[in-house]
Design an enzyme around this catalytic site. Sequence first.
Site, short mmCIF file in Angstrom:
data_model
loop_
_atom_site.label_atom_id
_atom_site.label_comp_id
_atom_site.label_asym_id
_atom_site.label_seq_id
_atom_site.Cartn_x
_atom_site.Cartn_y
_atom_site.Cartn_z
N ASP A 11 0.82 -1.22 0.00
CA ASP A 11 0.00 0.00 0.00
C ASP A 11 0.85 1.27 0.00
O ASP A 11 0.33 2.37 0.10
CB ASP A 11 -0.94 0.00 1.21
CG ASP A 11 -0.19 -0.06 2.53
OD1 ASP A 11 1.07 -0.08 2.51
OD2 ASP A 11 -0.86 -0.10 3.58
N GLY A 12 2.18 1.12 -0.08
CA GLY A 12 3.05 2.29 -0.17
C GLY A 12 3.68 2.70 1.15
O GLY A 12 4.55 3.56 1.19
N GLU A 13 3.23 2.08 2.25
CA GLU A 13 3.82 2.44 3.55
C GLU A 13 5.29 2.01 3.60
O GLU A 13 5.65 0.97 3.05
CB GLU A 13 3.05 1.77 4.69
CG GLU A 13 1.69 2.38 4.91
CD GLU A 13 0.88 1.64 5.97
OE1 GLU A 13 1.37 0.63 6.52
OE2 GLU A 13 -0.25 2.08 6.24
N LYS A 65 19.86 45.25 -1.37
CA LYS A 65 18.85 45.29 -2.41
C LYS A 65 18.24 46.68 -2.44
O LYS A 65 17.77 47.18 -1.41
CB LYS A 65 17.76 44.27 -2.04
CG LYS A 65 17.25 43.46 -3.22
CD LYS A 65 16.07 42.63 -2.79
CE LYS A 65 16.41 41.16 -2.72
NZ LYS A 65 15.27 40.31 -2.44
N GLN A 103 9.96 27.26 8.66
CA GLN A 103 8.66 27.66 9.23
C GLN A 103 8.84 27.59 10.75
O GLN A 103 8.35 26.70 11.43
CB GLN A 103 7.57 26.69 8.74
CG GLN A 103 6.18 26.94 9.31
CD GLN A 103 5.43 28.10 8.66
OE1 GLN A 103 5.75 28.53 7.57
NE2 GLN A 103 4.41 28.61 9.36
#
Length: 298
Positions: free
Chosen positions: A51-53, A198, A104
């Site tokens: 299942d991709g796990e 800048k 973040q």
Amino acid sequence: MPCYGWCRFPQIKKRGIMKIISTEPSQVLASRVADALKTTIIDVKFSRFPDGELYLCANELDEDMVIVGSVVDSDSLIQLVLLIDACEGLTNQLVIPYMGYARQDKRFKAGEPVSARAISRVLSRGVDRCITVNIHDKKVLSYFDIPASDVSLARDIGTHIKSMGFIDPLILAPDDGADAFAKAVAACGSWDHDHLDKTRISGDEVRMAPRTLSAADRSVVIVDDIISTGGTIATAASMLREQGACDVFAACVHGVLTGGAFARLKASGIHEVVCSDTIERGCSGFSAADRIAEALLR
Ligand code: R5P
């Protein structure tokens, strides 16, 4: 087990040997750390369930483990979480060479997570201490629930620049936030350093130039912690060439290089782009291994 053979870190004789284990994306750097410490890297089988796990199984664990894994995407984060769990009950030091999500580091607007804090908390569980490399902002270290410290590759970038044989290069930070980093790199060769300012010329026109020095007739090396889209450095390189720089080079710790960044930088006239192996890339020209090994022995 004592250190055997030649070892560039004699301190290792004073403590038990650590075994290294790593996620898939950090296996080359982890092997270099193992070589630096004259220890072994553990063989891990990585695969996926239908299942991709993600699945992994470590061949052999030891009492004193060093878990190495950069967070470069969601799968690498899950592999790190699974490795930490596989090492449950052992003495575990965690090395996060590149910590994705670290930018973040605060809630910029209501409803957002403090992603750096969320990742730090998850990765603290089951770990005794953590080492990062040029983390975007050191305040993120306080988000871990365990002792966490950061190492800098400024001197490794400096050594790499030396090996390129420049005569009197100008080391430039792309902004004042990276000025201290450029200063530390420049100190390796007593080179000049500055940062780019800048200036907005009009609504859609910006001029970038060194704050105090001139780039004319000089080889310029722009240094930063991260090259992500390469946008900042590509714009700066074009302008520095207009200002008469002979050649422009870019060196960073973390080559995130997203969305065709390497090609964008080359197209902007940058002679060479080099990064470390905290993210393993074709342009990884120097290694974080020695700095990590030193920190592990501290
Ligand atoms: C920002 O604070 C970082 O230090 C880098 O300057 C930034 O991530 C580079 O981004 P980009 O390559 O997308 O211009």
